[in-house]
Design a protein around this motif. Sequence first.
Motif, PDB file in Angstrom:
ATOM      1  N   ILE A 102       0.861  -1.188   0.000  1.00 56.10           N
ATOM      2  CA  ILE A 102       0.000   0.000   0.000  1.00 56.10           C
ATOM      3  C   ILE A 102       0.893   1.232   0.000  1.00 56.10           C
ATOM      4  N   GLY A 103       0.543   2.196  -0.831  1.00 53.98           N
ATOM      5  CA  GLY A 103       1.328   3.424  -0.943  1.00 53.98           C
ATOM      6  C   GLY A 103       2.264   3.448  -2.132  1.00 53.98           C
TER       7      GLY A 103
ATOM      8  N   ILE B 113      -1.785   4.007  -8.126  1.00 53.59           N
ATOM      9  CA  ILE B 113      -1.548   4.184  -6.700  1.00 53.59           C
ATOM     10  C   ILE B 113      -2.180   2.997  -5.979  1.00 53.59           C
ATOM     11  N   LYS B 114      -1.366   2.276  -5.212  1.00 51.73           N
ATOM     12  CA  LYS B 114      -1.874   1.111  -4.468  1.00 51.73           C
ATOM     13  C   LYS B 114      -2.588   1.616  -3.214  1.00 51.73           C
TER      14      LYS B 114
ATOM     15  N   ASP C 131      -6.898  -3.364  -5.816  1.00 44.71           N
ATOM     16  CA  ASP C 131      -6.955  -2.148  -4.994  1.00 44.71           C
ATOM     17  C   ASP C 131      -6.106  -1.011  -5.544  1.00 44.71           C
ATOM     18  N   TRP C 132      -5.913  -1.001  -6.870  1.00 50.28           N
ATOM     19  CA  TRP C 132      -5.194   0.092  -7.518  1.00 50.28           C
ATOM     20  C   TRP C 132      -6.153   1.217  -7.881  1.00 50.28           C
ATOM     21  N   GLU C 133      -5.685   2.430  -7.706  1.00 46.59           N
ATOM     22  CA  GLU C 133      -6.350   3.622  -8.234  1.00 46.59           C
ATOM     23  C   GLU C 133      -5.571   4.036  -9.467  1.00 46.59           C
ATOM     24  N   PHE C 134      -6.265   4.436 -10.502  1.00 45.56           N
ATOM     25  CA  PHE C 134      -5.643   4.821 -11.755  1.00 45.56           C
ATOM     26  C   PHE C 134      -5.881   6.304 -12.022  1.00 45.56           C
TER      27      PHE C 134
ATOM     28  N   LYS D  67      -3.577  -9.116 -15.502  1.00 47.64           N
ATOM     29  CA  LYS D  67      -2.257  -9.358 -14.919  1.00 47.64           C
ATOM     30  C   LYS D  67      -2.356  -9.610 -13.424  1.00 47.64           C
ATOM     31  N   ASP D  68      -3.343 -10.367 -12.986  1.00 46.78           N
ATOM     32  CA  ASP D  68      -3.526 -10.590 -11.553  1.00 46.78           C
ATOM     33  C   ASP D  68      -2.322 -11.271 -10.916  1.00 46.78           C
ATOM     34  N   GLU D  69      -1.611 -12.125 -11.662  1.00 48.34           N
ATOM     35  CA  GLU D  69      -0.443 -12.796 -11.100  1.00 48.34           C
ATOM     36  C   GLU D  69       0.716 -11.836 -10.839  1.00 48.34           C
ATOM     37  N   MET D  70       0.674 -10.650 -11.435  1.00 50.18           N
ATOM     38  CA  MET D  70       1.709  -9.625 -11.256  1.00 50.18           C
ATOM     39  C   MET D  70       1.171  -8.453 -10.430  1.00 50.18           C
ATOM     40  N   ASP D  71       0.141  -8.691  -9.630  1.00 56.25           N
ATOM     41  CA  ASP D  71      -0.524  -7.648  -8.852  1.00 56.25           C
ATOM     42  C   ASP D  71      -1.018  -6.531  -9.768  1.00 56.25           C
ATOM     43  N   TYR D  72      -1.466  -6.939 -10.963  1.00 50.52           N
ATOM     44  CA  TYR D  72      -2.150  -6.056 -11.915  1.00 50.52           C
ATOM     45  C   TYR D  72      -1.235  -5.008 -12.548  1.00 50.52           C
TER      46      TYR D  72
END
Length: 141
Positions: free
Chosen positions: A48-49, A77-78, A89-92, A117-122
């Motif tokens: 986060i952050g 932004i996570k 939980d990303w903001e774009f 890309k869920d395996e790469m944390d999107y």
Amino acid sequence: IVLCRIPSDAETITQKHDGPHKGMAINVYVNDIGKSAMTQIKNPHYPIGTVIIKEKFPFEFNDTVHPKEVELYTIMIKRAKGYNPECGDWEFAAINGDLGESKQGKLESCIKCHKTKDEMDYVFSDDYLAEKYRNKINHVH
């Protein structure tokens, strides 16, 4: 055709192309919070952050490559768990290069691609950060 500006809502719905980064050169920046996740971990989970910023430049291909001025900034932004569960939980955000028009939040045009890309944390970091360069980046101070 790829837009190098923030698409209108109608264009977002109707535009068909290979992706918003096709034909573009990019500079990628990540803050210290997310640096090790991006540069050292094969399938990262960003803390986060984390803030990731891309400057996107169109190319003119002649004898040499000459990037023009930045046409678009894209930002991830996570956020805290639960902000955007569909996409990690990303903001774009997207800001035109002249720092005029901008959009921010749970942008469907971003989510549509990044959710693959869920395996790469999107994050598409494996597409532009080759394994052979990761070690070099780790040593930059």
